[in-house]
Write a protein that holds these residues in place. Structure first.
Motif, PDB file in Angstrom:
ATOM      1  N   LEU A  29       0.740  -0.993  -0.239  1.00  0.00           N
ATOM      2  CA  LEU A  29      -0.071  -0.210   0.062  1.00  0.00           C
ATOM      3  C   LEU A  29       1.068   1.293   0.037  1.00  0.00           C
ATOM      4  O   LEU A  29       0.733   2.149  -0.744  1.00  0.00           O
ATOM      5  N   TYR A  30       2.122   1.231   0.880  1.00  0.00           N
ATOM      6  CA  TYR A  30       2.744   2.507   0.953  1.00  0.00           C
ATOM      7  C   TYR A  30       3.671   2.688  -0.415  1.00  0.00           C
ATOM      8  O   TYR A  30       3.648   3.741  -0.842  1.00  0.00           O
ATOM      9  N   ASP A  31       3.781   1.575  -1.243  1.00  0.00           N
ATOM     10  CA  ASP A  31       4.484   1.638  -2.243  1.00  0.00           C
ATOM     11  C   ASP A  31       3.529   2.011  -3.216  1.00  0.00           C
ATOM     12  O   ASP A  31       3.850   3.056  -4.104  1.00  0.00           O
ATOM     13  N   PRO A  72       5.260   2.647  17.919  1.00  0.00           N
ATOM     14  CA  PRO A  72       5.233   1.418  16.913  1.00  0.00           C
ATOM     15  C   PRO A  72       4.264   1.520  15.737  1.00  0.00           C
ATOM     16  O   PRO A  72       3.316   2.190  15.939  1.00  0.00           O
ATOM     17  N   GLY A  73       4.697   1.126  14.698  1.00  0.00           N
ATOM     18  CA  GLY A  73       3.721   1.394  13.542  1.00  0.00           C
ATOM     19  C   GLY A  73       3.473   2.846  13.194  1.00  0.00           C
ATOM     20  O   GLY A  73       2.208   3.053  13.177  1.00  0.00           O
ATOM     21  N   THR A  74       4.619   3.542  13.143  1.00  0.00           N
ATOM     22  CA  THR A  74       4.459   5.162  13.054  1.00  0.00           C
ATOM     23  C   THR A  74       3.459   5.579  11.813  1.00  0.00           C
ATOM     24  O   THR A  74       3.089   6.566  11.588  1.00  0.00           O
ATOM     25  N   PHE A  93       8.675   3.667  14.555  1.00  0.00           N
ATOM     26  CA  PHE A  93       9.410   2.440  13.472  1.00  0.00           C
ATOM     27  C   PHE A  93       8.198   1.932  12.978  1.00  0.00           C
ATOM     28  O   PHE A  93       6.805   1.852  13.383  1.00  0.00           O
ATOM     29  N   ASP A  94       8.388   1.075  11.734  1.00  0.00           N
ATOM     30  CA  ASP A  94       7.427   0.652  10.852  1.00  0.00           C
ATOM     31  C   ASP A  94       7.841  -0.392  10.257  1.00  0.00           C
ATOM     32  O   ASP A  94       9.272  -0.532   9.829  1.00  0.00           O
ATOM     33  N   VAL A  95       7.233  -1.602  10.009  1.00  0.00           N
ATOM     34  CA  VAL A  95       7.721  -2.629   9.241  1.00  0.00           C
ATOM     35  C   VAL A  95       7.927  -2.354   7.818  1.00  0.00           C
ATOM     36  O   VAL A  95       8.390  -3.270   7.092  1.00  0.00           O
ATOM     37  N   SER A  96       7.315  -1.186   7.162  1.00  0.00           N
ATOM     38  CA  SER A  96       7.198  -0.916   5.808  1.00  0.00           C
ATOM     39  C   SER A  96       8.446  -0.089   5.432  1.00  0.00           C
ATOM     40  O   SER A  96       8.386   1.262   5.927  1.00  0.00           O
ATOM     41  N   ALA A 117      11.502  -1.752  11.385  1.00  0.00           N
ATOM     42  CA  ALA A 117      11.503  -2.541  12.367  1.00  0.00           C
ATOM     43  C   ALA A 117      10.172  -3.382  12.407  1.00  0.00           C
ATOM     44  O   ALA A 117       9.210  -2.771  12.251  1.00  0.00           O
ATOM     45  N   ASP A 118      10.159  -4.729  12.812  1.00  0.00           N
ATOM     46  CA  ASP A 118       8.936  -5.404  13.106  1.00  0.00           C
ATOM     47  C   ASP A 118       8.627  -5.549  14.291  1.00  0.00           C
ATOM     48  O   ASP A 118       9.570  -5.973  15.179  1.00  0.00           O
ATOM     49  N   LEU A 119       7.347  -5.260  14.639  1.00  0.00           N
ATOM     50  CA  LEU A 119       6.866  -5.665  16.202  1.00  0.00           C
ATOM     51  C   LEU A 119       7.241  -6.895  16.431  1.00  0.00           C
ATOM     52  O   LEU A 119       7.534  -7.032  17.696  1.00  0.00           O
ATOM     53  N   PHE A 120       7.216  -7.886  15.907  1.00  0.00           N
ATOM     54  CA  PHE A 120       7.387  -9.286  15.939  1.00  0.00           C
ATOM     55  C   PHE A 120       8.795  -9.807  16.170  1.00  0.00           C
ATOM     56  O   PHE A 120       8.955 -10.892  16.447  1.00  0.00           O
ATOM     57  N   GLU A 135       0.693   3.654  21.091  1.00  0.00           N
ATOM     58  CA  GLU A 135       0.141   2.528  20.320  1.00  0.00           C
ATOM     59  C   GLU A 135      -0.946   3.171  19.604  1.00  0.00           C
ATOM     60  O   GLU A 135      -2.010   3.183  20.330  1.00  0.00           O
ATOM     61  N   VAL A 136      -1.147   3.467  18.394  1.00  0.00           N
ATOM     62  CA  VAL A 136      -2.298   3.983  17.767  1.00  0.00           C
ATOM     63  C   VAL A 136      -2.687   3.168  16.493  1.00  0.00           C
ATOM     64  O   VAL A 136      -1.740   3.409  15.512  1.00  0.00           O
ATOM     65  N   MET A 137      -3.626   2.394  16.736  1.00  0.00           N
ATOM     66  CA  MET A 137      -4.303   1.680  15.611  1.00  0.00           C
ATOM     67  C   MET A 137      -3.427   0.583  15.048  1.00  0.00           C
ATOM     68  O   MET A 137      -3.742   0.312  13.821  1.00  0.00           O
TER      69      MET A 137
HETATM   70  C1  LIG Z   1      -3.379   1.408  10.364  1.00  0.00           C
HETATM   71  S1  LIG Z   1      -1.667   2.109  10.335  1.00  0.00           S
HETATM   72  C2  LIG Z   1      -1.526   3.185  11.727  1.00  0.00           C
HETATM   73  C3  LIG Z   1      -0.204   3.891  11.547  1.00  0.00           C
HETATM   74  C4  LIG Z   1      -0.046   5.080  12.744  1.00  0.00           C
HETATM   75  N1  LIG Z   1       0.034   4.540  13.879  1.00  0.00           N
HETATM   76  C5  LIG Z   1      -1.282   6.147  12.670  1.00  0.00           C
HETATM   77  O1  LIG Z   1      -2.014   6.259  13.694  1.00  0.00           O
HETATM   78  O2  LIG Z   1      -1.168   7.091  11.604  1.00  0.00           O
HETATM   79  C6  LIG Z   1      -0.682   0.539  10.952  1.00  0.00           C
HETATM   80  C7  LIG Z   1       0.693   0.867  10.810  1.00  0.00           C
HETATM   81  O3  LIG Z   1       1.518  -0.390  11.519  1.00  0.00           O
HETATM   82  C8  LIG Z   1       2.642  -0.570  10.559  1.00  0.00           C
HETATM   83  N2  LIG Z   1       2.686  -1.917  11.022  1.00  0.00           N
HETATM   84  C9  LIG Z   1       1.987  -3.069  10.431  1.00  0.00           C
HETATM   85  N3  LIG Z   1       2.393  -4.193  11.121  1.00  0.00           N
HETATM   86  C10 LIG Z   1       3.538  -3.872  11.774  1.00  0.00           C
HETATM   87  C11 LIG Z   1       4.597  -4.587  12.432  1.00  0.00           C
HETATM   88  N4  LIG Z   1       4.666  -5.849  12.643  1.00  0.00           N
HETATM   89  N5  LIG Z   1       5.870  -3.883  12.794  1.00  0.00           N
HETATM   90  C12 LIG Z   1       5.726  -2.797  12.688  1.00  0.00           C
HETATM   91  N6  LIG Z   1       4.747  -1.635  12.202  1.00  0.00           N
HETATM   92  C13 LIG Z   1       3.663  -2.422  11.529  1.00  0.00           C
HETATM   93  C14 LIG Z   1       2.085  -0.446   9.042  1.00  0.00           C
HETATM   94  O4  LIG Z   1       2.780  -0.494   8.112  1.00  0.00           O
HETATM   95  C15 LIG Z   1       1.266   0.879   9.190  1.00  0.00           C
HETATM   96  O5  LIG Z   1       1.883   2.026   9.317  1.00  0.00           O
END
Ligand SMILES: C[S@@+](CC[C@H](N)C(=O)[O-])C[C@H]1O[C@@H](n2cnc3c(N)ncnc32)[C@H](O)[C@@H]1O
Length: 234
Positions: A29-31, A72-74, A93-96, A117-120, A135-137
């Motif tokens: 999606l980001y790409d 996380p998942g910024t 950080f973000d996995v993407s 970075a990957d949350l897992f 942690e937002v969404m």
């Molecule tokens: C719904 S979006 C929310 C983004 C941001 N927190 C916000 O509120 O605008 C979820 C985000 O988490 C990232 N994400 C998903 N799985 C992840 C993982 N395993 N590790 C890190 N980031 C991850 C996604 O790439 C995406 O940017």
């Protein structure tokens, strides 16, 4: 009929899950967004209002000098930028990889340490390293099959006496548990962050009743009278 940004995200997520990955679709999606072929449905263009509200209500804690924060998942980075503006030493950080490339390009002078970075698979040095975890969404953007692991990983980031904010959308009254994203958290799933000496201190809702903010603290704070934090009730 053309796809909406939400239905495109749901289609990409379904394809990613069918291929065995709960998170690969974010990079797709980001790409696509980078090529102008998609929109990022969660990009609010501003920090989340329930984070901004909490920081105002907790002004003493919101002066972040010498304190650490992590997002996380910024994604687009608006929350991380707000924390850095309040002088938190902020990691986000973000996995993407494309998401991180985009957020760095959008904020070339940022004080935020943006990482792929990957949350897992978190770097071990991040364990218990952050005074404020925002942690937002992100957890709700992953299917329930990985919920317990995602919850534990988020929790692991919180420092002794630190705070965790979990912000998300309220689960509809009659949800289809398998339909998403988002896979919004049940009340029990929100409460599940409270483990390993983290306690749920407050659960507040936005004015529209559609969003919530849960606040957790490491219980060791209660025993530490020298650094007790003055709190304003939400
Ligand atoms: C719904 S979006 C929310 C983004 C941001 N927190 C916000 O509120 O605008 C979820 C985000 O988490 C990232 N994400 C998903 N799985 C992840 C993982 N395993 N590790 C890190 N980031 C991850 C996604 O790439 C995406 O940017």
């Amino acid at each position: 009929m053309s796809e909406t940004s939400d239905s495109r995200a749901q289609r990409l997520a379904a394809e990613s899950l069918a291929a065995g990955s709960p998170t690969a679709w974010f990079e797709t999606l980001y790409d696509a967004a980078g090529r102008g072929a998609a929109e990022i449905p969660w990009d609010r263009g501003a920090p989340h209002p329930l984070l901004a509200e909490w920081l105002v209500q907790h002004a003493g804690e919101a002066a972040g000098a010498d304190r650490t924060a992590v997002v996380p998942g910024t994604g687009p980075g608006h929350d991380a930028e707000l924390l850095a503006a309040l002088h938190f030493r902020t990691t986000a950080f973000d996995v993407s990889p494309t998401a991180i490339e985009r957020v760095r390009a959008a904020h070339p002078d940022s004080a935020v340490d943006y990482r792929v970075a990957d949350l897992f698979a978190l770097p071990p040095q991040w364990r218990g390293a952050f005074d404020l975890v925002v942690e937002v969404m992100t957890v709700q953007s992953m299917p329930r099959t990985v919920r317990a692991a995602a919850t534990a990983a988020i929790r692991s980031l919180v420092a002794p006496r630190g705070v965790l904010l979990v912000i998300g959308g309220v689960l509809p009254a009659d949800p289809d548990p398998d339909y998403g994203p988002p896979w919004r958290l049940t009340h029990a799933e929100i409460e599940a962050f409270a483990a390993d000496d983290l306690a749920l201190e407050a659960l507040d809702h936005g004015p529209d009743g559609l969003r919530y903010r849960a606040e957790f603290r490491r219980s060791r704070l209660l025993a530490d009278t020298t650094s007790a934090i003055e709190r304003t009730p939400c």
